[in-house]
Motif scaffolding. Sequence first.
Motif, short mmCIF file in Angstrom:
data_model
loop_
_atom_site.label_atom_id
_atom_site.label_comp_id
_atom_site.label_asym_id
_atom_site.label_seq_id
_atom_site.Cartn_x
_atom_site.Cartn_y
_atom_site.Cartn_z
N SER A 210 0.84 -1.21 0.00
CA SER A 210 0.00 0.00 0.00
C SER A 210 0.87 1.25 0.00
CB SER A 210 -0.94 0.00 1.22
OG SER A 210 -0.20 -0.10 2.42
N ASP A 211 2.02 1.20 0.66
CA ASP A 211 2.93 2.34 0.66
C ASP A 211 3.42 2.65 -0.75
OD1 ASP A 211 2.73 2.76 3.36
OD2 ASP A 211 4.56 1.67 3.88
N ALA A 212 3.67 1.61 -1.54
CA ALA A 212 4.11 1.80 -2.92
C ALA A 212 3.03 2.49 -3.75
CB ALA A 212 4.50 0.47 -3.55
N VAL A 213 1.78 2.10 -3.51
CA VAL A 213 0.66 2.73 -4.22
C VAL A 213 0.54 4.19 -3.82
CG1 VAL A 213 -1.82 2.68 -4.63
CG2 VAL A 213 -0.56 0.53 -4.40
N LEU A 214 0.61 4.46 -2.52
CA LEU A 214 0.50 5.84 -2.04
C LEU A 214 1.63 6.71 -2.58
CD1 LEU A 214 -0.46 5.08 1.66
CD2 LEU A 214 -1.87 6.37 0.05
N GLU A 236 -15.71 -5.46 -3.07
CA GLU A 236 -14.28 -5.30 -2.83
C GLU A 236 -13.92 -3.84 -2.60
OE1 GLU A 236 -12.01 -7.88 -2.43
OE2 GLU A 236 -13.97 -8.89 -2.37
N TYR A 237 -14.60 -2.94 -3.30
CA TYR A 237 -14.37 -1.51 -3.08
C TYR A 237 -14.80 -1.12 -1.67
CZ TYR A 237 -15.02 3.52 -3.29
OH TYR A 237 -14.97 4.87 -3.02
N ASP A 238 -15.93 -1.64 -1.21
CA ASP A 238 -16.39 -1.34 0.15
C ASP A 238 -15.37 -1.83 1.18
OD1 ASP A 238 -18.70 -0.18 -0.81
OD2 ASP A 238 -19.93 -1.98 -0.56
N ILE A 239 -14.77 -3.00 0.93
CA ILE A 239 -13.74 -3.51 1.84
C ILE A 239 -12.52 -2.59 1.82
CG2 ILE A 239 -12.11 -5.40 2.25
CD1 ILE A 239 -14.29 -7.32 1.20
N LEU A 240 -12.12 -2.13 0.63
CA LEU A 240 -11.00 -1.20 0.52
C LEU A 240 -11.24 0.05 1.34
CD1 LEU A 240 -10.07 -1.36 -3.28
CD2 LEU A 240 -8.59 -2.02 -1.38
N MET A 241 -12.47 0.54 1.33
CA MET A 241 -12.79 1.79 2.03
C MET A 241 -12.76 1.65 3.54
SD MET A 241 -13.02 4.37 0.05
CE MET A 241 -13.94 5.59 1.00
N ASP A 244 -7.42 2.49 6.16
CA ASP A 244 -6.96 3.87 6.25
C ASP A 244 -6.16 4.30 5.02
OD1 ASP A 244 -8.14 4.14 8.70
OD2 ASP A 244 -6.31 3.75 9.85
N TRP A 245 -5.25 3.43 4.55
CA TRP A 245 -4.40 3.80 3.43
C TRP A 245 -5.22 4.07 2.16
CZ3 TRP A 245 -4.23 1.32 -1.22
CH2 TRP A 245 -4.76 0.02 -1.28
N PHE A 246 -6.29 3.26 1.95
CA PHE A 246 -7.07 3.46 0.74
C PHE A 246 -7.94 4.70 0.84
CE2 PHE A 246 -10.62 2.93 -2.17
CZ PHE A 246 -9.94 2.64 -3.35
N ALA A 250 -8.10 7.53 -1.84
CA ALA A 250 -9.36 7.96 -2.45
C ALA A 250 -9.60 9.45 -2.27
CB ALA A 250 -10.52 7.16 -1.85
N ASN A 251 -9.23 9.99 -1.12
CA ASN A 251 -9.42 11.42 -0.87
C ASN A 251 -8.53 12.26 -1.78
OD1 ASN A 251 -11.34 11.06 1.13
ND2 ASN A 251 -9.82 10.98 2.78
N ARG A 252 -7.35 11.76 -2.10
CA ARG A 252 -6.43 12.49 -2.98
C ARG A 252 -6.85 12.41 -4.44
NH1 ARG A 252 -0.55 10.22 -0.97
NH2 ARG A 252 -0.52 11.10 1.15
N ALA A 253 -7.44 11.29 -4.84
CA ALA A 253 -7.74 11.04 -6.25
C ALA A 253 -8.84 11.96 -6.77
CB ALA A 253 -8.15 9.59 -6.45
N SER A 254 -8.75 12.31 -8.03
CA SER A 254 -9.80 13.10 -8.67
C SER A 254 -10.87 12.22 -9.30
CB SER A 254 -9.19 14.00 -9.75
OG SER A 254 -8.56 13.23 -10.76
N THR A 255 -10.51 10.97 -9.60
CA THR A 255 -11.43 10.05 -10.28
C THR A 255 -11.30 8.66 -9.69
OG1 THR A 255 -11.18 11.29 -12.36
CG2 THR A 255 -12.07 9.05 -12.52
#
Length: 300
Positions: A210-214, A236-241, A244-246, A250-255
Motif C-alpha cells: 500500500s505504501d508503494a501505491v501511495l 471489494e471496493y467497500d472492503i478497501l474503504m 486507512d491507506w485506501f 481515495a481522498n487524494r484522487a480526482s477520479t
Amino acid sequence: MTMIFAWWNQICLVGGEPEMVARSHEDDFPSSIQKLPILTKAKTNFTTSADVDRQVSEALSQGQSLYDLDVTQLKDLKPSIIDLCNVCSIDLVSVQRVAMTMNPVPDIVTLNPTSVTEVMESITTVGTAIGRAKEAAMIRSQLEGRIQRCRNVAMQAKKETPDYRPKRVMFFEWTDPIYPGGHWTPEMIEIAGGVHPINGPATPSRRVTSDAVLSVDPEVLIICPCGLDLPATRKEYDILMTKDWFRTLANRASTIVLVDGNQMFNRSGPRLVECTEWLVMLLHNRPEFEPAGFPWERIK
C-alpha cells in the motif's frame, strides 16, 4: 473442429464460431457460445480477494493445478485443434499430456501475449490456425485502426496543451493483496494518454504494498479485479474503504471508477480495444469514445 480454452473472442471474431465444440468455464462471450459444453472448472471458490489469494497460494505451494479438466468429455469430442492461452487458462502441460493420448492427436495452438501488439498478432495466429487468415487480416486491420485513433487523441491533447501532463493512473487488477495492472494494461493506459507509474508495459502483474501505491500519488483509481463482475467489485471496493491507506488514496484522487473485470481488461481478446477507447473517454472527457454497454460505474 476446434476446442478452445481462452481464444473464443478471436475465433468468433474471424467467423470460426460454428467450428467450436467446447469451451472453458471462463468462456462466456459472445453469449451464443454459452450453449457449448464446459471442459474446465476452477478449484478456487470466490469469497473475498484475500481468501482467493490464500487458496491460490496453498494450491501452488502443493504443486496443484488451479483448474480441473474434464478429460473424458475432451476425448469424446475429438477436437482437431485446441487453442490455449498461457496467461489465463489451464496449464499447457496438463493439456499436452491428455492430447498425446488422443487419436488423432489434436494440434495445440498456445500463445502468451504480454502487449497490445502481441494480442493483435494472436488474431493472425488463431485465424491462420483455423483456416481464416484473410478474415483475421481484415479484422486485425480494423482493430489496429481504432487503437491508432486512440493514440491520435492523446497526441492531439499533448500538442494542444503546452503544459500537458499525463494523468497518473492506478489500476487495481487485484485488491487484497494489491496487484496493479500488468501485461497489456499499462500500455493501453499510455496509448490513451495516461501513465501507470507503479508497473510498466509488457510487465506481469506483481504484488505491491500500500505504501508503494501511495507513493505514486495516482489521480485516477480504476478498480477492476480479474474475474469479478460489477456487484463483486463493489463489495471489494467497500472492503478497501475500510482501510486507512485506501481512504487516504481515495481522498487524494480526482477520479475513482469500478469496472467489470470479468468482461474487460483482464482477458487477452479484441475487447481490449474497447477498453482502450473507454480509457480515452475517461482520461480526456471524450464521451464519444465510450463503447456502448461498457460495464462500469463512477464513484468519484
